[in-house]
Design a protein around this motif. Sequence first.
Motif: not given
Length: 226
Positions: A63-87
């Motif tokens: 069974t998936v337990a609590g604690g440090e478990s997580y799920a999500g995404y990682r994506v790159d944004e471009v903000l007026q020419g500046e690269d930003v990595t978002v999680t």
Amino acid sequence: MRTGTKIAVGAGAAVVVLGGAALVFGPGLYAGMNADRAAEEPAVDSPGVADVTDVSEFDGDWTVAGGESYAGYRVDEVLQGEDVTVTGRTPDVTGTVSVADGSVTAAEITVDMATVATDSDARDAYFRDNALNTDEFPTATFALTEPAAVEPGAESVALVGDLTVHGVTLPVTVDAEVGLTETGARVAGSVPVTFADFGVQAPDLGFVSVEEAGEVEFLLDLVQNP
């Protein structure tokens, strides 16, 4: 008895900043701040499957337990020419994994998409309301479709299954890194996704745009059922 195998699916989805810090601090400073805040990629820092010689000890239901478990995404944004990595991440992940004769025979994982969060409330609101329509599609899921052998000495386990995001189901393969813990197992990994494949349009609002592809990430703790 330890180790399990699991996959978490959390949802690679388009995200965008709506004004907020971008207008207050300016695009260059905002990009630098968010690049510093992007979370590290998930990784298993405990002994792995490579240290196990008798994979039958994994047999049983997990069974998936609590604690440090997580799920999500990682994506790159471009903000007026500046690269930003978002999680974006959420600890609201539930699911079960079954192992028999040294193979993962079943896995069902569910992620609460409405609780996926970044460091920006405005971005998160867009993610929920516009990108993923979480009122209509509140969860993302992963279901194993093929048995996955846990090979002695292997560094990872290949999990083949169906990923459902935004009401769209597609086949995916995830190479999941597995490690042992004091209470069971920890599994980490990622899978590349293209947003349009799931009916999600990556936004482009002029001052900020989001890349059309990103990654689903996960790190989950598993505990074996009695």
